[in-house]
Each structure stands twice: as C-alpha cells, then as structure tokens.
Design an enzyme around this catalytic site. Sequence first.
Site, PDB file in Angstrom:
ATOM      1  N   SER A  14       0.817  -1.212   0.000  1.00  0.00           N
ATOM      2  CA  SER A  14       0.000   0.000   0.000  1.00  0.00           C
ATOM      3  C   SER A  14       0.856   1.271   0.000  1.00  0.00           C
ATOM      4  CB  SER A  14      -0.889   0.032   1.245  1.00  0.00           C
ATOM      5  OG  SER A  14      -1.629  -1.155   1.349  1.00  0.00           O
ATOM      6  N   GLU A  35       9.787  -5.542  -5.507  1.00  0.00           N
ATOM      7  CA  GLU A  35       8.789  -6.302  -4.733  1.00  0.00           C
ATOM      8  C   GLU A  35       9.163  -7.782  -4.815  1.00  0.00           C
ATOM      9  OE1 GLU A  35       6.028  -6.007  -2.626  1.00  0.00           O
ATOM     10  OE2 GLU A  35       6.335  -8.181  -2.693  1.00  0.00           O
ATOM     11  N   CYS A  43      -2.291  -5.772   2.203  1.00  0.00           N
ATOM     12  CA  CYS A  43      -3.694  -5.353   2.105  1.00  0.00           C
ATOM     13  C   CYS A  43      -4.417  -6.084   0.970  1.00  0.00           C
ATOM     14  CB  CYS A  43      -3.755  -3.838   1.900  1.00  0.00           C
ATOM     15  SG  CYS A  43      -5.392  -3.238   1.524  1.00  0.00           S
ATOM     16  N   CYS A  48      -6.632  -6.898   4.108  1.00  0.00           N
ATOM     17  CA  CYS A  48      -7.943  -6.224   4.054  1.00  0.00           C
ATOM     18  C   CYS A  48      -8.868  -6.759   2.961  1.00  0.00           C
ATOM     19  CB  CYS A  48      -7.774  -4.730   3.797  1.00  0.00           C
ATOM     20  SG  CYS A  48      -6.248  -3.987   4.364  1.00  0.00           S
ATOM     21  N   LYS A  51      -9.860 -10.568   3.076  1.00  0.00           N
ATOM     22  CA  LYS A  51     -10.623 -10.699   4.328  1.00  0.00           C
ATOM     23  C   LYS A  51     -12.036 -10.171   4.151  1.00  0.00           C
ATOM     24  CE  LYS A  51     -10.633  -7.393   7.210  1.00  0.00           C
ATOM     25  NZ  LYS A  51     -10.045  -6.331   8.070  1.00  0.00           N
ATOM     26  N   ALA A 115      15.011  -6.906  -2.280  1.00  0.00           N
ATOM     27  CA  ALA A 115      16.055  -5.884  -2.258  1.00  0.00           C
ATOM     28  C   ALA A 115      16.493  -5.633  -0.822  1.00  0.00           C
ATOM     29  CB  ALA A 115      15.530  -4.584  -2.869  1.00  0.00           C
ATOM     30  N   TYR A 178      -7.927  -7.671  16.572  1.00  0.00           N
ATOM     31  CA  TYR A 178      -8.964  -7.525  15.549  1.00  0.00           C
ATOM     32  C   TYR A 178      -8.913  -8.629  14.511  1.00  0.00           C
ATOM     33  CZ  TYR A 178      -6.166  -5.400  11.719  1.00  0.00           C
ATOM     34  OH  TYR A 178      -5.287  -5.167  10.690  1.00  0.00           O
ATOM     35  N   GLU A 182     -12.122 -10.912  13.806  1.00  0.00           N
ATOM     36  CA  GLU A 182     -12.730 -10.881  12.466  1.00  0.00           C
ATOM     37  C   GLU A 182     -12.823 -12.293  11.885  1.00  0.00           C
ATOM     38  OE1 GLU A 182     -11.419  -6.417  10.966  1.00  0.00           O
ATOM     39  OE2 GLU A 182     -10.196  -8.115  10.386  1.00  0.00           O
ATOM     40  N   ARG A 199      -5.346 -14.468  25.872  1.00  0.00           N
ATOM     41  CA  ARG A 199      -4.672 -14.350  27.174  1.00  0.00           C
ATOM     42  C   ARG A 199      -5.222 -13.218  28.038  1.00  0.00           C
ATOM     43  NH1 ARG A 199       1.231 -12.098  25.172  1.00  0.00           N
ATOM     44  NH2 ARG A 199       0.401 -10.200  24.297  1.00  0.00           N
ATOM     45  N   ARG A 205      -8.376  -5.615  22.878  1.00  0.00           N
ATOM     46  CA  ARG A 205      -7.666  -4.678  23.755  1.00  0.00           C
ATOM     47  C   ARG A 205      -7.412  -3.364  22.999  1.00  0.00           C
ATOM     48  NH1 ARG A 205      -2.098  -3.871  25.235  1.00  0.00           N
ATOM     49  NH2 ARG A 205      -1.473  -5.380  23.666  1.00  0.00           N
ATOM     50  N   ASP A 338       3.735  -0.285   7.795  1.00  0.00           N
ATOM     51  CA  ASP A 338       3.814  -1.216   8.927  1.00  0.00           C
ATOM     52  C   ASP A 338       5.244  -1.434   9.427  1.00  0.00           C
ATOM     53  OD1 ASP A 338       1.116  -1.472   8.584  1.00  0.00           O
ATOM     54  OD2 ASP A 338       1.113  -3.657   8.356  1.00  0.00           O
ATOM     55  N   THR A 346      -3.838   0.295   6.322  1.00  0.00           N
ATOM     56  CA  THR A 346      -3.558   0.661   4.944  1.00  0.00           C
ATOM     57  C   THR A 346      -3.640   2.167   4.671  1.00  0.00           C
ATOM     58  OG1 THR A 346      -4.080  -1.472   4.032  1.00  0.00           O
ATOM     59  CG2 THR A 346      -4.483   0.407   2.592  1.00  0.00           C
ATOM     60  N   HIS A 472     -33.955   9.704   9.521  1.00  0.00           N
ATOM     61  CA  HIS A 472     -34.866   8.761  10.162  1.00  0.00           C
ATOM     62  C   HIS A 472     -35.546   7.872   9.120  1.00  0.00           C
ATOM     63  CE1 HIS A 472     -37.552   7.319  13.265  1.00  0.00           C
ATOM     64  NE2 HIS A 472     -38.564   7.504  12.435  1.00  0.00           N
ATOM     65  N   GLU A 477     -28.927   7.653  13.542  1.00  0.00           N
ATOM     66  CA  GLU A 477     -29.574   8.896  13.978  1.00  0.00           C
ATOM     67  C   GLU A 477     -29.388   9.102  15.479  1.00  0.00           C
ATOM     68  OE1 GLU A 477     -33.985   9.150  14.011  1.00  0.00           O
ATOM     69  OE2 GLU A 477     -33.948   7.076  13.350  1.00  0.00           O
TER      70      GLU A 477
HETATM   71  P1  FAD Z   1       2.620  -4.207   2.969  1.00  0.00           P
HETATM   72  O1  FAD Z   1       1.290  -3.974   2.371  1.00  0.00           O
HETATM   73  O2  FAD Z   1       2.782  -5.366   3.883  1.00  0.00           O
HETATM   74  O3  FAD Z   1       3.666  -4.285   1.792  1.00  0.00           O
HETATM   75  C1  FAD Z   1       5.002  -4.616   1.995  1.00  0.00           C
HETATM   76  C2  FAD Z   1       5.510  -5.284   0.735  1.00  0.00           C
HETATM   77  O4  FAD Z   1       6.933  -5.358   0.797  1.00  0.00           O
HETATM   78  C3  FAD Z   1       5.030  -6.726   0.587  1.00  0.00           C
HETATM   79  O5  FAD Z   1       4.431  -6.885  -0.667  1.00  0.00           O
HETATM   80  C4  FAD Z   1       6.302  -7.562   0.716  1.00  0.00           C
HETATM   81  O6  FAD Z   1       6.272  -8.710  -0.107  1.00  0.00           O
HETATM   82  C5  FAD Z   1       7.358  -6.584   0.258  1.00  0.00           C
HETATM   83  N1  FAD Z   1       8.706  -6.834   0.772  1.00  0.00           N
HETATM   84  C6  FAD Z   1       9.058  -7.118   2.049  1.00  0.00           C
HETATM   85  N2  FAD Z   1      10.396  -7.187   2.152  1.00  0.00           N
HETATM   86  C7  FAD Z   1      10.894  -6.948   0.912  1.00  0.00           C
HETATM   87  C8  FAD Z   1      12.214  -6.874   0.378  1.00  0.00           C
HETATM   88  N3  FAD Z   1      13.284  -7.018   1.155  1.00  0.00           N
HETATM   89  N4  FAD Z   1      12.368  -6.638  -0.946  1.00  0.00           N
HETATM   90  C9  FAD Z   1      11.277  -6.462  -1.756  1.00  0.00           C
HETATM   91  N5  FAD Z   1      10.014  -6.513  -1.300  1.00  0.00           N
HETATM   92  C10 FAD Z   1       9.833  -6.739   0.029  1.00  0.00           C
HETATM   93  N6  FAD Z   1      -5.649  -2.467   7.363  1.00  0.00           N
HETATM   94  C11 FAD Z   1      -6.749  -1.692   7.207  1.00  0.00           C
HETATM   95  O7  FAD Z   1      -6.629  -0.471   7.066  1.00  0.00           O
HETATM   96  N7  FAD Z   1      -8.013  -2.252   7.187  1.00  0.00           N
HETATM   97  C12 FAD Z   1      -8.203  -3.583   7.310  1.00  0.00           C
HETATM   98  O8  FAD Z   1      -9.346  -4.056   7.280  1.00  0.00           O
HETATM   99  C13 FAD Z   1      -7.063  -4.420   7.457  1.00  0.00           C
HETATM  100  N8  FAD Z   1      -7.213  -5.754   7.552  1.00  0.00           N
HETATM  101  C14 FAD Z   1      -6.111  -6.553   7.645  1.00  0.00           C
HETATM  102  C15 FAD Z   1      -6.279  -7.922   7.737  1.00  0.00           C
HETATM  103  C16 FAD Z   1      -5.200  -8.759   7.855  1.00  0.00           C
HETATM  104  C17 FAD Z   1      -5.402 -10.244   7.929  1.00  0.00           C
HETATM  105  C18 FAD Z   1      -3.883  -8.198   7.898  1.00  0.00           C
HETATM  106  C19 FAD Z   1      -2.687  -9.086   8.027  1.00  0.00           C
HETATM  107  C20 FAD Z   1      -3.687  -6.833   7.807  1.00  0.00           C
HETATM  108  C21 FAD Z   1      -4.802  -5.992   7.682  1.00  0.00           C
HETATM  109  N9  FAD Z   1      -4.674  -4.605   7.609  1.00  0.00           N
HETATM  110  C22 FAD Z   1      -5.785  -3.815   7.486  1.00  0.00           C
HETATM  111  C23 FAD Z   1      -3.347  -3.960   7.706  1.00  0.00           C
HETATM  112  C24 FAD Z   1      -2.826  -3.551   6.327  1.00  0.00           C
HETATM  113  O9  FAD Z   1      -2.850  -4.659   5.469  1.00  0.00           O
HETATM  114  C25 FAD Z   1      -1.412  -3.006   6.449  1.00  0.00           C
HETATM  115  O10 FAD Z   1      -1.401  -1.953   7.392  1.00  0.00           O
HETATM  116  C26 FAD Z   1      -0.882  -2.461   5.128  1.00  0.00           C
HETATM  117  O11 FAD Z   1      -0.886  -3.444   4.134  1.00  0.00           O
HETATM  118  C27 FAD Z   1       0.541  -1.937   5.320  1.00  0.00           C
HETATM  119  O12 FAD Z   1       1.055  -1.496   4.093  1.00  0.00           O
HETATM  120  P2  FAD Z   1       2.641  -1.430   3.884  1.00  0.00           P
HETATM  121  O13 FAD Z   1       2.845  -0.748   2.571  1.00  0.00           O
HETATM  122  O14 FAD Z   1       3.294  -0.862   5.069  1.00  0.00           O
HETATM  123  O15 FAD Z   1       3.129  -2.939   3.822  1.00  0.00           O
END
Ligand code: FAD
Length: 489
Positions: A14, A35, A43, A48, A51, A115, A178, A182, A199, A205, A338, A346, A472, A477
């Site tokens: 994302s 990638e 995501c 997301c 799911k 990378a 969550y 979910e 736990r 939480r 993240d 996301t 309403h 509301e």
């Molecule tokens: P990511 O989307 O994780 O992307 C990181 C990318 O980097 C990956 O594709 C990975 O393959 C790549 N990568 C890693 N290391 C390397 C490397 N060394 N070289 C090249 N590529 C690499 N968020 C919401 O807002 N709403 C939701 O409903 C929600 N539901 C979720 C449900 C689940 C089950 C999970 C696990 C997460 C959920 N999230 C949700 C959280 C959301 O998915 C993340 O916050 C978001 O994807 C983070 O984006 P990002 O760009 O930081 O990392």
Amino acid sequence: MAFDYDLFVIGGGSGGVRAARVAASETGAKVALAEESRYGGTCVIRGCVPKKMMVFASSYPAAMEEAQAYGWDVTTGPLDWPKFQQKMAGELDRLEGVYRSILSKAGVETFDQRATIADPHTVKLADGTTKTAKHILIATGGRPTRPDLPNAHLGIVSDDIFHLETLPKKILIVGGGYIACEFACILNGLGVDVTIFHRGAQILRGFDDEARGLVADVMRSKGITIHTGASILEMAPAEGHEANILTGSDASMGADAEMQADLADETSPKGAAIGPIWAKAMNGQEGVFDMVFFATGRRPNTDDMGLEEAGVALKRNGAISVDDYSQTGVPSIYAIGDVTGRVELTPVAIREGMKFVETVFKGNPTPVDHELIPSAVFTQPELGTIGMTEQEAIERDAGPVEIYATSFRPMKQAFADGTDRVLMKLVVDKESRTVLGCHIVAPDAGEMIQLAGIAVKMGATKEQFDATCAVHPTMAEELVTMRHPVRTA
Ligand code: FAD
C-alpha cells in the site's frame, strides 16, 4: 554524484506503491521499486481485501435466516468453498494487475525480486546487481508470527487462511485482537465451530470497553466460544492421529516436522497442519481441533535487510525508528507503513507515502498526522471507532468527561426477532464540549464511522452533533439525538 534513480522504493504494498507512483507521476522523479512477492502487498493479497471478501461470503447464512423471518421462502445450501476461493484468487490477480499497471503507467521501473540496503545510497537486488538512488524508501511491511511454543508449526497464520483446500470443522483461534475476532466471525458464519483462546481478560484490547464487551457478547451469542485469561500453553497432534500437512499457495509440500519446528517465527505458509490437534491453555481449558490459527501478532520485515549496518536504528520489536517526516537517522533513507510500527492500517501507510513525497520531492516538509484516525473492526456486527475511549478520556486527567451512549435492538433485527443489540457512544469533554471519541457497534459501523469521523476530526462539539438533523429511521440517527449523558466521569 549521479545516481541511477532519484528514488528507490523497497516493497510494493500500500505505502510503497503510492509513494512510487506519486513521486514519478507528479514530480517527474526517476523511480524504481522492488517487490519480492506480489504487488499490492498485505492489504491486497493477504489482508484487508481478501478478508473483506470472506466477510461478505460469511454473512449470507445470517442474511438468509433474516430473510426467512421477513417471510421469504429461502434456504441456505452449503458453500462451494473451492468455487468461492477460485473467484477470490481471480479477483486478487486482477487487483495485482491493476497495481502493476499503475506503476508502469507512472513510469516506475519495477524489479520482481528482494532488495536489501548495501549503503545509504545503494540497494542490492537478489540477483546480485546494485542500484544507486538519491533517496531510498523502505516500505516492506510486516508478517504474522507464531508464539514460541513447541509444535507451533502445526498452526496456521492469517496468510494461510486464504489458501485452505477445505474449511476445518472445528478451529481454535489463538489471540483476541482484531484479526482474531474478524476471522472468528467469518469462520463462524461459514459454519465452522470456533473457539478462541485469548490471554487477556477481554477481546479487542485498546478499543472502548463497552464496545468490546458488546462485540464479545454478540460473538458468544452466535456460538463462538471465547476463553479469556487463556494463554496457549501446549499443543500437539491429538493422540492416535497423524497430522496431515495442508499446503498453502507457496507451501513446501511435506516439509518435515522437525524442520518446521524451527520455523515458529516464519510467515509464509510452509505447510500448515490440519488436525486433529490437541491444545491446552494456561487456565486449564483444553480441546481437540481440526486446525489451530495463530492471530498472535505481527513483526516488521526488517530482518537481514542491511539496515543496522547502514546505520538505520531499529526499535526493540524490529520496527524502523523514524521521525515525524518518516526519515530514519540516515538522511537518505526513509521508511513508511507497517515496517515503522506506528499505526498499522492501509490508509495510514498510504498517507505516510504521500507525505514522504510532499516532503522530499515537492519541497514542502509535511509531518504525518497520526491523530484521530477512524478505523473499523469487521466483526459481525462491526465496530467503528475514532478518538479516545472512555477510559483514555478519563485517564488523560484533563477535566470531566460526559458519556452519551445508547444500546438497542435495531428495527431490522427486532422485526426478525433477532437479539443482537447495537451501541452508539460519544465521549465528550464536559468543559469544551468537544467530542473526543465516537464508538459504534452495529452492522455497517465501518461505513458510519467514516462519516462521523469527519466531524470528530474537525473538532465538532456535542452541540454541533445535536444541531445536525437526524436521518430517520436509521441506527446512526442516535448519534445526534442523545440528549442526556448516561454518566459523567
Ligand atoms: P505491505 O502492504 O505489507 O507491503 C510490503 C511489501 O513489501 C510486501 O508486498 C512484501 O512482499 C514486500 N517486501 C518485504 N520485504 C521486501 C524486500 N526485502 N524486498 C522487496 N520486497 C519486500 N488495514 C486496514 O486499514 N483495514 C483492514 O481491514 C485491514 N485488515 C487486515 C487484515 C489482515 C489479515 C492483515 C494481516 C492486515 C490488515 N490490515 C488492514 C493492515 C494492512 O494490510 C497493512 O497496514 C498495510 O498493508 C501496510 O502497508 P505497507 O505498505 O506498510 O506494507
């Protein structure tokens, strides 16, 4: 010094995709992105999006039951899980294609490989080549972890759940966050017998106590067994049964169990066991399950990335330390999403990517605003939330707080003789009248909180909520018709 690129982004999720696209298309920067897995990241591929598709799929049996109560002559047959799964995989392929094409249209050069950082201006690709860049953006996200427990390899993690060949009949979900809740609701809706070992004293939480209590009550009323104060203590193949190895999409078939035992912290599905598995919690609860699903936390993808060697500081949990502008201690290296462990959502990763481009490529230093982020838990019913919980508002010790709350059976459910209740709650600063927090437990609470969130983010007062005419008849509301506080604290 001439660099190969103005920006090299590591991670096509994302945050990374957004930053790469905007930097290239809006500022003319020369951008590359690596990638190692699939474009779209957590995501789109394993979070997301799939799911939410499973949430939709799982909601039909209850909807059919409700339709019957309204007089419809309908029955729910069994779910064709392989058909659904195939369709979901097709949709994810399509979305991944969209992400690829967004990048290529913006002129971003992509490398489908891992990378790492070689030095503050150099990225090393898995094929051994190196690329230099004026700026490097790390957006590598995180991965699910298993607890450090003998036989933890027998359990699956959230990445695996989208690839199950068959649904289990009886599952143990370990965790109370969550993701655990979910999937408990999703699997319950799909007809799986669900037990949670958590736990803590209550699930979810960090969310408002009243809201989490109501979600827990409704989950229990739908047949989900929730054991609290129940850390998992032991698990093993159930006596007299061999565990079969189930394969995920990128699983290694038949991986041997001893090797797997060393992989308790691995993320990708190496092969997850389907039962029977015996599991026991610290509080003595035990049972035999077809499958154990660990929703016990995530870890940032910073291992073996060359980060510390390049001078990038990591926090204790492995997340990258950054300042308000997402800059690490190494001036040319930034990190978003993240992997920084700030707010793991996301839209937050996307915003951090946009602010990074604004700061570095548009010459307009803009810190990331992490205040008042609305979010939703896609349990059934959903929990939508923004701002302070009642407890946080009291603990901030900045004057009295008024609580406006109402819990009721909504018209749609009441007509169908359903027992589910909803909750609408506002946490209000008694002096300034500002709405500090809004918490909703209801069907479509995610949609509601997106809109209520605008008002809360703007600093609306309780009186401004009340000045807004009700729509309403709706559930929401109640957010503008609660006249008297239920308590002051
Ligand atoms: P990511 O989307 O994780 O992307 C990181 C990318 O980097 C990956 O594709 C990975 O393959 C790549 N990568 C890693 N290391 C390397 C490397 N060394 N070289 C090249 N590529 C690499 N968020 C919401 O807002 N709403 C939701 O409903 C929600 N539901 C979720 C449900 C689940 C089950 C999970 C696990 C997460 C959920 N999230 C949700 C959280 C959301 O998915 C993340 O916050 C978001 O994807 C983070 O984006 P990002 O760009 O930081 O990392």
